[in-house]
Design a protein around this motif. Sequence first.
Motif, PDB file in Angstrom:
ATOM      1  N   ARG A  15       0.791  -1.227   0.000  1.00  0.00           N
ATOM      2  CA  ARG A  15       0.000   0.000   0.000  1.00  0.00           C
ATOM      3  C   ARG A  15       0.825   1.279   0.000  1.00  0.00           C
ATOM      4  N   GLY A  16       2.129   1.185   0.204  1.00  0.00           N
ATOM      5  CA  GLY A  16       2.961   2.380   0.336  1.00  0.00           C
ATOM      6  C   GLY A  16       2.829   3.324  -0.836  1.00  0.00           C
ATOM      7  N   PRO A  17       2.540   4.592  -0.577  1.00  0.00           N
ATOM      8  CA  PRO A  17       2.356   5.512  -1.705  1.00  0.00           C
ATOM      9  C   PRO A  17       3.667   5.909  -2.388  1.00  0.00           C
ATOM     10  N   SER A  18       4.774   5.827  -1.707  1.00  0.00           N
ATOM     11  CA  SER A  18       6.035   6.242  -2.325  1.00  0.00           C
ATOM     12  C   SER A  18       7.074   5.131  -2.206  1.00  0.00           C
ATOM     13  N   ILE A  19       8.143   5.305  -2.949  1.00  0.00           N
ATOM     14  CA  ILE A  19       9.214   4.320  -2.927  1.00  0.00           C
ATOM     15  C   ILE A  19       9.918   4.301  -1.570  1.00  0.00           C
ATOM     16  N   LEU A  20       9.963   5.441  -0.898  1.00  0.00           N
ATOM     17  CA  LEU A  20      10.606   5.476   0.419  1.00  0.00           C
ATOM     18  C   LEU A  20       9.790   4.713   1.462  1.00  0.00           C
ATOM     19  N   ASP A  21       8.457   4.803   1.391  1.00  0.00           N
ATOM     20  CA  ASP A  21       7.626   4.010   2.295  1.00  0.00           C
ATOM     21  C   ASP A  21       7.839   2.521   2.074  1.00  0.00           C
ATOM     22  N   ARG A  22       7.927   2.142   0.821  1.00  0.00           N
ATOM     23  CA  ARG A  22       8.146   0.728   0.507  1.00  0.00           C
ATOM     24  C   ARG A  22       9.538   0.265   0.945  1.00  0.00           C
ATOM     25  N   MET A  23      10.523   1.135   0.835  1.00  0.00           N
ATOM     26  CA  MET A  23      11.880   0.765   1.251  1.00  0.00           C
ATOM     27  C   MET A  23      11.968   0.608   2.765  1.00  0.00           C
ATOM     28  N   VAL A  35      21.350  -3.184   4.295  1.00  0.00           N
ATOM     29  CA  VAL A  35      22.137  -1.954   4.260  1.00  0.00           C
ATOM     30  C   VAL A  35      22.392  -1.506   2.830  1.00  0.00           C
ATOM     31  N   PHE A  36      22.827  -2.425   1.983  1.00  0.00           N
ATOM     32  CA  PHE A  36      23.113  -2.040   0.599  1.00  0.00           C
ATOM     33  C   PHE A  36      21.848  -1.662  -0.165  1.00  0.00           C
ATOM     34  N   GLY A  37      20.736  -2.300   0.142  1.00  0.00           N
ATOM     35  CA  GLY A  37      19.473  -1.922  -0.481  1.00  0.00           C
ATOM     36  C   GLY A  37      19.040  -0.528  -0.080  1.00  0.00           C
ATOM     37  N   SER A  38      19.200  -0.194   1.186  1.00  0.00           N
ATOM     38  CA  SER A  38      18.844   1.149   1.657  1.00  0.00           C
ATOM     39  C   SER A  38      19.735   2.205   1.026  1.00  0.00           C
ATOM     40  N   ILE A  39      21.011   1.910   0.918  1.00  0.00           N
ATOM     41  CA  ILE A  39      21.937   2.867   0.300  1.00  0.00           C
ATOM     42  C   ILE A  39      21.595   3.062  -1.169  1.00  0.00           C
ATOM     43  N   THR A  40      21.267   1.994  -1.858  1.00  0.00           N
ATOM     44  CA  THR A  40      20.931   2.085  -3.280  1.00  0.00           C
ATOM     45  C   THR A  40      19.684   2.925  -3.500  1.00  0.00           C
ATOM     46  N   VAL A  41      18.642   2.685  -2.717  1.00  0.00           N
ATOM     47  CA  VAL A  41      17.406   3.454  -2.881  1.00  0.00           C
ATOM     48  C   VAL A  41      17.627   4.914  -2.496  1.00  0.00           C
ATOM     49  N   ARG A  88      20.371   6.645  -2.788  1.00  0.00           N
ATOM     50  CA  ARG A  88      21.106   7.289  -3.889  1.00  0.00           C
ATOM     51  C   ARG A  88      20.195   7.517  -5.089  1.00  0.00           C
ATOM     52  N   TYR A  89      19.300   6.569  -5.367  1.00  0.00           N
ATOM     53  CA  TYR A  89      18.379   6.711  -6.480  1.00  0.00           C
ATOM     54  C   TYR A  89      17.415   7.883  -6.247  1.00  0.00           C
ATOM     55  N   VAL A  90      16.879   7.986  -5.051  1.00  0.00           N
ATOM     56  CA  VAL A  90      15.916   9.041  -4.730  1.00  0.00           C
ATOM     57  C   VAL A  90      16.603  10.402  -4.724  1.00  0.00           C
ATOM     58  N   SER A  91      17.831  10.459  -4.244  1.00  0.00           N
ATOM     59  CA  SER A  91      18.515  11.750  -4.175  1.00  0.00           C
ATOM     60  C   SER A  91      18.897  12.264  -5.559  1.00  0.00           C
ATOM     61  N   ARG A  92      19.010  11.393  -6.552  1.00  0.00           N
ATOM     62  CA  ARG A  92      19.380  11.822  -7.903  1.00  0.00           C
ATOM     63  C   ARG A  92      18.172  12.177  -8.762  1.00  0.00           C
ATOM     64  N   GLN A  93      16.987  11.882  -8.295  1.00  0.00           N
ATOM     65  CA  GLN A  93      15.799  12.192  -9.081  1.00  0.00           C
ATOM     66  C   GLN A  93      15.577  13.699  -9.157  1.00  0.00           C
ATOM     67  N   ASP A  94      14.958  14.117 -10.247  1.00  0.00           N
ATOM     68  CA  ASP A  94      14.611  15.527 -10.434  1.00  0.00           C
ATOM     69  C   ASP A  94      13.462  15.879  -9.487  1.00  0.00           C
ATOM     70  N   PRO A  95      13.541  16.988  -8.740  1.00  0.00           N
ATOM     71  CA  PRO A  95      12.490  17.305  -7.774  1.00  0.00           C
ATOM     72  C   PRO A  95      11.128  17.605  -8.412  1.00  0.00           C
ATOM     73  N   SER A  96      11.083  17.888  -9.688  1.00  0.00           N
ATOM     74  CA  SER A  96       9.784  18.181 -10.329  1.00  0.00           C
ATOM     75  C   SER A  96       9.169  16.939 -10.796  1.00  0.00           C
TER      76      SER A  96
END
Length: 87
Positions: free
Chosen positions: A25-33, A71-77, A79-87
């Motif tokens: 049900r998580g609305p965002s990728i961070l909730d799912r992570m 740990v590596f999964g959290s780091i990967t996600v 890094r992925y979220v921080s590189r996304q365009d904010p718009s």
Amino acid sequence: MTVVAWLVGILFAFAALASVWRIVRGPSILDRMIASDMLLTTLICVLAADMVFGHHTRTLPVIIVLALTAVFGSITVARYVSRQDPS
């Protein structure tokens, strides 16, 4: 001791079901992570409780691999979220 084992099992099952529900049900990728980290942590705790109740250390390498995966999964996600365009 059997009552304690059943109580611990019920609590771990509830934690695992709650994390699976949040993964679905998580609305965002961070909730799912965060929920998947919670699920891996619950699995690690289940294996550790099995080691305590069974008086063995056979599953210790599995616990270490699961912890490294989390740990590596959290780091990967992250890094992925921080590189996304904010718009």
